[in-house]
Design a protein around this motif. Structure first.
Motif, PDB file in Angstrom:
ATOM      1  N   ARG A 107       2.870  -3.356  12.755  1.00 47.91           N
ATOM      2  CA  ARG A 107       4.186  -2.696  12.765  1.00 47.91           C
ATOM      3  C   ARG A 107       4.638  -2.366  11.348  1.00 47.91           C
ATOM      4  NH1 ARG A 107       5.338  -6.289  17.131  1.00 47.91           N
ATOM      5  NH2 ARG A 107       6.185  -7.827  15.677  1.00 47.91           N
ATOM      6  N   GLN A 108       4.353  -3.262  10.398  1.00 47.30           N
ATOM      7  CA  GLN A 108       4.730  -3.011   9.008  1.00 47.30           C
ATOM      8  C   GLN A 108       3.980  -1.802   8.442  1.00 47.30           C
ATOM      9  OE1 GLN A 108       4.210  -6.588   6.709  1.00 47.30           O
ATOM     10  NE2 GLN A 108       5.574  -7.809   8.010  1.00 47.30           N
ATOM     11  N   GLN A 113       8.152   5.718   6.861  1.00 45.36           N
ATOM     12  CA  GLN A 113       9.073   5.864   5.742  1.00 45.36           C
ATOM     13  C   GLN A 113       8.563   6.888   4.732  1.00 45.36           C
ATOM     14  OE1 GLN A 113       9.569   1.910   4.181  1.00 45.36           O
ATOM     15  NE2 GLN A 113      10.796   1.200   5.908  1.00 45.36           N
ATOM     16  N   GLY A 157       2.557  -7.982  14.116  1.00 42.61           N
ATOM     17  CA  GLY A 157       3.589  -7.901  13.087  1.00 42.61           C
ATOM     18  C   GLY A 157       3.156  -7.077  11.891  1.00 42.61           C
ATOM     19  N   GLU A 158       1.941  -7.334  11.391  1.00 45.77           N
ATOM     20  CA  GLU A 158       1.446  -6.589  10.231  1.00 45.77           C
ATOM     21  C   GLU A 158       1.189  -5.119  10.581  1.00 45.77           C
ATOM     22  OE1 GLU A 158       1.490 -10.573   9.266  1.00 45.77           O
ATOM     23  OE2 GLU A 158       0.382  -9.712  10.948  1.00 45.77           O
ATOM     24  N   ASP A 190       3.781  -9.800  -5.126  1.00 41.16           N
ATOM     25  CA  ASP A 190       4.688  -8.836  -4.511  1.00 41.16           C
ATOM     26  C   ASP A 190       5.900  -8.569  -5.397  1.00 41.16           C
ATOM     27  OD1 ASP A 190       5.626 -11.398  -4.143  1.00 41.16           O
ATOM     28  OD2 ASP A 190       6.449 -11.031  -2.151  1.00 41.16           O
ATOM     29  N   ASN A 247      -3.853  -3.944   3.651  1.00 50.11           N
ATOM     30  CA  ASN A 247      -2.831  -4.856   3.148  1.00 50.11           C
ATOM     31  C   ASN A 247      -2.332  -4.358   1.787  1.00 50.11           C
ATOM     32  OD1 ASN A 247      -1.138  -6.972   2.632  1.00 50.11           O
ATOM     33  ND2 ASN A 247      -2.642  -8.571   2.895  1.00 50.11           N
ATOM     34  N   ALA A 304       5.479   1.272  10.046  1.00 53.30           N
ATOM     35  CA  ALA A 304       6.824   1.522   9.520  1.00 53.30           C
ATOM     36  C   ALA A 304       6.762   2.111   8.115  1.00 53.30           C
ATOM     37  CB  ALA A 304       7.632   0.218   9.516  1.00 53.30           C
ATOM     38  N   ALA A 305       5.857   1.565   7.277  1.00 56.05           N
ATOM     39  CA  ALA A 305       5.723   2.092   5.912  1.00 56.05           C
ATOM     40  C   ALA A 305       5.233   3.539   5.941  1.00 56.05           C
ATOM     41  CB  ALA A 305       4.751   1.215   5.119  1.00 56.05           C
TER      42      ALA A 305
END
Length: 503
Positions: free
Chosen positions: A241-242, A249, A238-239, A62, A138, A245-246
């Motif tokens: 939501r990520q 954005q 959780g993943e 990352d 992912n 969200a991405a």
């Protein structure tokens, strides 16, 4: 003149991560050498050999991704990048250990291993399909075939099925099972005389990638899979939501970029309530009565006649719902036999239906849906036939057969016998059951070819959906699959006649 400078520990860690991925020294050097800070190309070699920065830890994946995403060349040049299936990149994933090759570090959230590879039947590919969806949701990564997931040893593939598999067939399976479609690159590496198949899956920028049908026991319709360390499973909240969200954005960034282009005059906006088109250099008004009949296309152009700007409008369109708009497919190039039949079976709208009709003059097979596309083109059989006669056909016999069908001289109807005839009777009475294997698919298709015009429209729609499932099972490259496709194509052509030719 700029002086030679050293790399920071953080940069050395990034260099080591790049080396681990198999990047060439000159590619790595490009990212760190600048006019105001010259870095010797030999420095990369020293890091590689452990003679410089030996105590610095390698950057995490990352951290490398963050570095690459924020890196900028002051000259605006695009940096060179190695292919994800470059042999040096792939070899860096393995290490030779006591005479055998093993995967470095085992399975991670970017690497999954499979001992064997089978693309057909589709159920045999279900675990790999789930892995592809998980990697795409992912960070992306590698699916390795011929590597035992317990020992991470490169035992190699037992046959040449992977090497002979057509990437187009793989893409068709992905298109039929996932939405949006995951992007995959195929590669192959030989380790100690043993071949390991590689599928590199790109991180999808418009996720989440969702399964749109059941495949075997591993992929369930509506499932969102995610690659975690050592396993691929349904995504956790959780993943998910990520991912969302991405996506939001990116949408905001794209909208901001579009508004910036409007602000500087490179693009204009249209008010669909008033018909006003406005830009920084001026504005004009489209009569409200014309708005429903305008088709805005990328190929549209501005023309000038006698000094007066004019907007070129192409054809008429009718308003569609959001659901229908999502189902619209714009295909202008590489129309395939599968696409012509599959779009019909899915009842999908297309942007250029005449292209699907013209294609049939260049296909060796003679049985494709045509009335479905004539209706979308808002044309008539007579006009289409005249248009086809003007075409320079790759297969004139296919074009002439299509013209005869449009004139009512030929039909996809074909009398059934034996099991197909018995099934035809059941279908005609509304007793509709889907076939359960490939052997029954050919019987089902033959029965559909013999359907009479008295079958109820709702029954025809049920048969249409079942025929699509038959087509999904007939994607192999063997002669039997080809024969089943031929029968399914003609069955689709018969359904097309029953549903659309009388309209």
């Amino acid at each position: 003149m700029a002086k030679q400078r050293n790399l920071s520990d953080a940069e050395i860690g990034i260099v080591k991560a790049m080396l681990r991925k198999g990047w060439r020294n000159d590619v790595i050097h490009y990212y760190f050498n600048r006019p105001d800070r010259l870095i010797s190309s030999g420095r990369i070699t020293q890091i590689k050999n452990g003679k410089y920065g030996a105590s610095v830890e390698e950057a995490q994946p990352d951290e490398l991704e963050t570095f690459l995403s924020t890196w900028r060349d002051p000259k605006g040049k695009t940096p060179p990048a190695p292919s994800p299936v470059d042999l040096r990149t792939l070899r860096s994933l393995f290490v030779r250990d006591t005479g055998v090759w093993r995967l470095v570090g085992g399975e991670t959230d970017r690497i999954e291993c499979k001992a064997g590879f089978r693309l057909q039947p589709e159920e045999r590919f279900s675990k790999a399909l789930r892995a592809i969806a998980g990697l795409a949701n992912n960070k992306g990564g590698y699916l390795l075939f011929g590597v035992t997931d317990a020992t991470y040893q490169a035992d190699g593939l037992s046959d040449d099925v992977f090497t002979k598999s057509d990437i187009s067939l793989l893409n068709r399976i992905l298109a039929g099972a996932l939405d949006p479609i995951a992007h995959v690159t195929k590669g192959l590496i030989e380790l100690g005389g043993k071949q390991v198949g590689v599928l590199y899956v790109e991180k999808h920028d418009h996720g989440p990638v969702i399964a749109i049908k059941n495949v075997g026991q591993d992929v369930k319709e509506g499932g969102i899979y995610f690659r975690y360390v050592g396993e691929t499973r349904l995504v956790k909240p959780g993943e998910l939501r990520q991912i969302i969200a991405a996506r939001e954005q990116r949408a905001v960034a794209e909208f901001s970029a579009r508004m910036n282009r409007v602000a500087i005059g490179k693009e204009a906006t249209i008010d669909l309530d008033s018909g006003e088109v406005a830009g920084t250099s001026g504005k004009f008004l489209i009569d409200k009565s014309l708005l429903p009949s305008i088709q805005f296309v990328r190929e549209g152009e501005f023309d000038e006649k006698k000094g007066a700007p004019a907007l070129r409008l192409i054809g008429d369109v009718e308003p569609v719902s959001e659901v229908e708009r999502e189902r619209t497919r714009i295909i202008r190039e590489n129309v395939t036999p599968d696409a012509v039949v599959r779009n019909f079976l899915r009842a999908e709208k297309v942007a250029e239906p005449m292209q699907y009709i013209h294609f049939q003059a260049h296909a060796q097979r003679k049985w494709f849906p045509v009335w479905f596309y004539i209706e979308q083109a808002q044309s008539t059989a007579t006009d289409v036939a005249e248009d086809l006669r003007r075409q320079v056909a790759t297969y004139p016999s296919s074009r002439d057969a299509l013209v005869d069908r449009l004139a009512g001289k030929e039909s996809a109807f074909r009398q059934s016998t034996g099991k197909a005839e018995a099934l035809r009777g059941k279908l005609a009475r509304g007793d509709i059951k889907a076939p359960i294997d490939v052997d029954e698919d050919i019987v089902f298709a033959s029965a559909v070819q013999a359907l009479p015009a008295t079958v109820k429209p709702q029954d025809l729609k049920s048969i249409r959906a079942i025929l699509l499932e038959c087509l999904d099972r007939a994607q192999g490259t063997d002669p039997r699959s080809s024969n089943r496709r031929g029968a399914i194509y003609r069955a689709a052509a018969r359904l097309d006649e029953l549903l659309y030719s009388k309209k």
